[in-house]
Enzyme design. Structure first.
Site, PDB file in Angstrom:
ATOM      1  N   GLU A 460      14.296 -20.125  22.847  1.00  0.00           N
ATOM      2  CA  GLU A 460      14.925 -19.226  21.860  1.00  0.00           C
ATOM      3  C   GLU A 460      16.289 -18.681  22.244  1.00  0.00           C
ATOM      4  OE1 GLU A 460      11.901 -16.313  20.894  1.00  0.00           O
ATOM      5  OE2 GLU A 460      10.737 -17.767  19.774  1.00  0.00           O
ATOM      6  N   GLU A 556       6.111 -22.959  17.297  1.00  0.00           N
ATOM      7  CA  GLU A 556       5.575 -21.603  17.518  1.00  0.00           C
ATOM      8  C   GLU A 556       5.358 -20.950  16.174  1.00  0.00           C
ATOM      9  OE1 GLU A 556       7.514 -18.591  19.769  1.00  0.00           O
ATOM     10  OE2 GLU A 556       7.828 -19.878  21.506  1.00  0.00           O
TER      11      GLU A 556
END
Ligand code: BMA
Length: 906
Positions: A460, A556
């Protein structure tokens, strides 16, 4: 050849992974003296291990996970600790050309002294350090001392001495965490996370030993397997040696592939600068090599590759288990219309494979408590629910060898992140040097594992920068350049140079090859048209299909839930065991998480109102587990249904669903499906159904009920439309396989075990997903005779025998509007030893007086049920309990409890 004599003597050593004979190895694991000079603490502790565990074992502290002990014991991480022991060196050892201290993992910032002489330093827990101790050590007893520096203090100093801020500086207050984990190459989540406590450990977390030798030792044996066009396999292996300084070593290298006639021998000449050797072996088609397949697609055949090196009287050896498989990450245009973007899916052994799985985090913040048996149990639980992949997430650690060995055995593919997560990182020279050593070591250590199918740069960090999560906007160019320096300029060529057999992506989420084409950073790394996404939607109607985005791959997505009351009771005081207690708030790291969970519950259910607050807490726990299970089921099935078509903007061809997160680091509300200790939450039971090879997937679309069938664990081939170029995944007809059958759909009133009406719908799978049925709810209710309205009825689906999987059920309304469940009473009426040779399997009979939903069995006995959280559409159901501890029938029976949704409101 010389090694044939010594070889026999050394064979016993091959029970371990490696050996060297002729030289000497002194294992330094076991008992060490650990000191905190300032406080005058001196204890003995085990190596591999850490200070916290040693303090616990010597009763200086109690369970660090108990209540607020993470705060109470913060001093441990802020102090500096030393590890001390002695070792004996003989004069033959001293006479050898190399005398080294090998540290497979120091946690983290340390100076290493032999007889008070500094022999080396460490600043990265992921690097294997080899220190020359030939000048510091002597014959006889030697003192070894490792001075660890507080990771918290070191990180703060690094932050202070940097030319500019590298954010985030500190975690949000609800994490109760420590600052600047990004400034130290250490497990990032050991400084706290939204699911974990802050315990920045110190210690020797991996093996440590002294070795002496004259010629050379093998440090790594790697393997890459590729398939030749004629069906032969090519095994490329690289053998990495350590040789004495200023020494040219000549010797014989022999490679042997167990169970085959494949061998390779050659004379090699090595020195420090030239200390590795690449060998490419063509394995002819005549050799009956069996391929390695992911879970559910075939066997996980493994072969042992032995490497022996002999020089003079000295011999070194190493063995690794390898598998023959190929991997491709397919990133072609999805359509002839290139603005529709690119695919993102994997072919294993040339077959497209839908990635079904989850994300792995460290299974304990004290890594020495993650035994191979525990890691194996968690991975087995993943395999048991039809998962074929796990992502080793970038805020944890490169896991121990046994973890990857279990994944190899179970067919659990590994998406391996490099350990960078949710932060910007420094890029000064010594940091980059350290990262280079880390990556080189880890790729060489791990790349022989067939389970690892992709390397991924970070978690991320690209998205965080573009969206300015850490207020980097004012200095965007600075941080962007740093980002590119670390991942694009350093990591990408390093990884692909070490391993050309697997794909490498810069970030997750990211746009894959599109990110590369945009210069290493995409404008929209969260795009649905490229790469993978991370998707979190908490307060939208998560039980409805239309809520979710339509990505190529979702690596995710998740919802929180609470672990069981029994698990919390181990670390809460009795008075803490209510939902709004101070401790329960403290334990929830996700900002405003407990309020959010209540809001999620209220989207589906009426809130529990039991006046007994402990009982109400149990009800809330149960409801959080249902909402989590329902949310992830809905989202996963949505992703699975989207594999074969594109919408008008090119979204679709979704080929991966990996929910956040598999396991827990401690006892707390988190996104995990397995509790700390391994107990299955309702989500984990649901996963076995929503990841099943053959899935009946009903969903509501406004007033319409539709049903898809999904069958993706069959041999699948790609098919492109000749004009649009659109891709569909089809059963491989050449295998003679056709999938067809009859879907039974029964309309029930909640108040009766007898269906109002059953329809039979034939189906045939021409693609891996087929829309079998769609009709308006009102028509179905009218035809079936559900006259009272949609709150009174539901649909139940099965393929033949209704007690055989797969089955599915779909209410026609929100759960909270259902009428008719109010008086259901579920009971365990019988427990019997199952009629199997396995003494640990029991049949548990459950009865109910009316239809019951989310029927939940629980016990404090360690084990799991064959199913749980289910619908009872018959008055009686039998499930198995698989115990992982010895237990007799009556003890099990009295430990069992069962409940269903209506019990919350009694
Ligand atoms: C994702 C993960 C983790 C985090 C999770 C839940 O972003 O990568 O950082 O724990 O979300 O918030």
């Amino acid at each position: 050849m010389a090694h044939q004599n010594t070889g026999l003597l050394c064979l016993f050593a091959f029970l371990l992974c490696c050996f060297h004979c002729g030289g000497v190895t002194i294992d330094l694991s076991g008992s060490w003296t650990i000191r905190d000079e300032n406080r005058g603490i001196s204890i003995t502790g085990n190596v591999p291990g850490n200070v916290h565990t040693a303090l616990m074992k010597s009763h200086k502290i109690s369970d660090p996970y108990y209540r607020k002990n993470d705060q109470e014991y913060g001093w441990i991480s802020r102090d500096d600790w030393t590890y001390n022991r002695t070792f004996e060196v003989t004069s033959p050892m001293m006479g050898q050309k190399a005398l080294e201290l090998v540290c497979e993992g120091l946690d983290t910032v340390a100076e290493v002294f032999v007889n008070d002489i500094l022999v080396g330093e460490s600043d990265n827990m992921f690097v294997q350090y080899i220190y020359d101790i030939s000048k510091a050590a002597g014959v006889g007893t030697n003192r070894l001392r490792i001075n660890f520096k507080s990771a918290v203090a070191y990180a703060a100093q690094q932050a202070q001495s940097g030319a500019y801020v590298v954010p985030p500086e500190c975690p949000v207050p609800s994490y109760h965490g420590d600052c600047h984990p990004n400034m130290i190459r250490k497990m990032q989540s050991s400084f706290s996370w939204d699911w974990g406590p802050s315990f920045p450990t110190q210690g020797i977390w991996k093996h440590i030993y002294v070795r002496s030798y004259d010629h050379g030792v093998i440090d790594y044996v790697t393997a890459e397997t590729t398939l030749g066009s004629d069906g032969s396999w090519i095994l490329n292996t690289e053998v990495f040696f350590n040789v004495p300084i200023d020494q040219v070593t000549t010797g014989d290298l022999e490679l042997r592939l167990d169970g085959t006639s494949v061998t390779h021998q050659q004379v090699v000449s090595l020195n420090r600068e030239n200390s590795s050797l690449s060998v490419s072996i063509v394995i002819p088609k005549s050799e009956p090599i069996k391929m390695w397949w992911p879970n559910g697609y075939g066997n996980q055949t493994l072969y042992t590759l032995y490497a022996f090196f002999s020089s003079g009287q000295e011999m070194s050896g190493k063995k690794v288990n390898i598998g023959f498989r190929t991997v491709e990450l397919v990133q072609d245009f999805v359509s002839t219309n290139q603005s529709f973007g690119r695919t993102f899916y994997f072919r294993i052994n040339s077959k497209p494979i839908y990635f079904k799985g989850s994300n792995w985090i460290p299974a304990d913040v004290f890594l020495d408590r993650v035994t191979p048996a525990y890691a194996n149990e968690l991975l087995q639980a993943a395999a048991d629910v039809n998962m074929n992949v796990l992502r080793v997430w970038g805020g944890g650690v490169y896991e121990m060898d046994e973890f990857y060995e279990a994944a190899d055995r179970l067919g659990i593919m590994i998406w391996q992140d490099f350990m960078f997560g949710c932060a910007m990182y420094p890029v000064h020279k010594s940091f980059l040097n350290s990262v280079t050593m880390e990556i080189t070591h880890q790729v060489r250590r791990l790349k022989h594992h067939p389970s690892i199918v992709i390397w991924s740069g970070n978690n991320e960090n690209e998205k965080a920068l573009i969206q300015s999560w850490y207020n980097t906007d004012g200095n965007f160019t600075l941080y962007k350049n740093d980002y590119l320096t670390l991942y694009k300029e350093l990591m990408a060529p390093l990884v692909t140079g070490e391993d050309s057999s697997r794909p490498f992506i810069l970030s997750s989420p990211g746009n894959g090859v599109e990110s590369v084409q945009e210069g290493g950073m995409a404008a929209e790394p969260w795009s649905e048209l490229y790469g993978d996404i991370h998707e979190y939607k908490y307060l939208e109607p998560f039980y409805l299909d239309g809520t979710y985005r339509i990505p190529r791959f979702s690596s995710e997505y998740g919802f929180q839930s609470y672990p069981s009351y029994d698990t919390l009771a181990k670390v809460y005081a009795p008075d803490d065991l209510t939902y709004w207690s101070d401790l329960n708030d403290y334990r929830q790291h996700h900002p405003a998480g407990n309020v959010e969970l209540m809001a999620e519950i209220s989207l589906l259910f009426n809130l529990p109102n039991n006046t007994d607050l402990k009982q109400r807490f149990k009800d809330i726990i149960y409801l959080t587990q249902i909402t989590q299970a329902v949310g992830i089921k809905t989202e996963t099935e949505h992703y699975r249904r989207w594999q074969n078509h594109l919408d008008d903007s090119g979204r679709g061809n979704t080929m991966g669903a990996m929910y956040w997160q598999l396991n827990d680091i401690w006892q707390a509300p988190t996104w995990a499906s397995l509790e700390y200790g391994g107990k299955w939450k309702m989500l984990h039971y649901f996963a076995r159904h929503f990841f099943a090879p053959l899935l009946i997937s009903p969903y509501l679309n406004g007033d319409t009920v539709c049903v898809d069938m999904i069958a993706d664990q069959i041999p699948v081939v790609e098919n492109r439309h000749p004009v649009t170029g659109h891709l569909t995944f089809r059963p491989d007809y050449s295998s003679g396989l056709r999938l067809s059958g009859q879907l039974h759909m029964s309309l029930y009133s909640w108040q009766s075990f007898t269906p109002l009406r059953t329809w039979v719908q034939p189906y045939s799978m021409n693609k891996t997903t087929e829309l079998i049925f769609c009709n308006s709810m009102s028509t179905i209710m009218k035809q079936g005779g559900c006259n009272q309205g949609k709150n009174f009825c539901f649909l139940f689906f099965h393929l033949g025998d209704p007690s055989n999987e797969p089955v599915a059920w779909q209410p026609l309304t929100e759960y909270k509007s259902i009428v008719g469940l109010e008086n259901s009473v579920v009971q365990v009426t019988d427990v019997q030893q199952a009629w199997t040779t396995d003494k640990q399997v029991f049949n548990v009979t459950i009865t109910t007086n009316t239809i019951s939903v989310f029927v939940w069995l629980d016990t404090q006995i360690k084990g799991r049920f064959s199913d749980n959280g289910f619908l009872m559409v018959t008055p009686k159901k039998i499930v198995q309990f698989l115990s992982s501890q010895p237990v007799n029938v009556s003890d099990l029976h009295s430990s069992l409890s069962v409940r269903s949704l209506s019990d919350v409101y009694h």
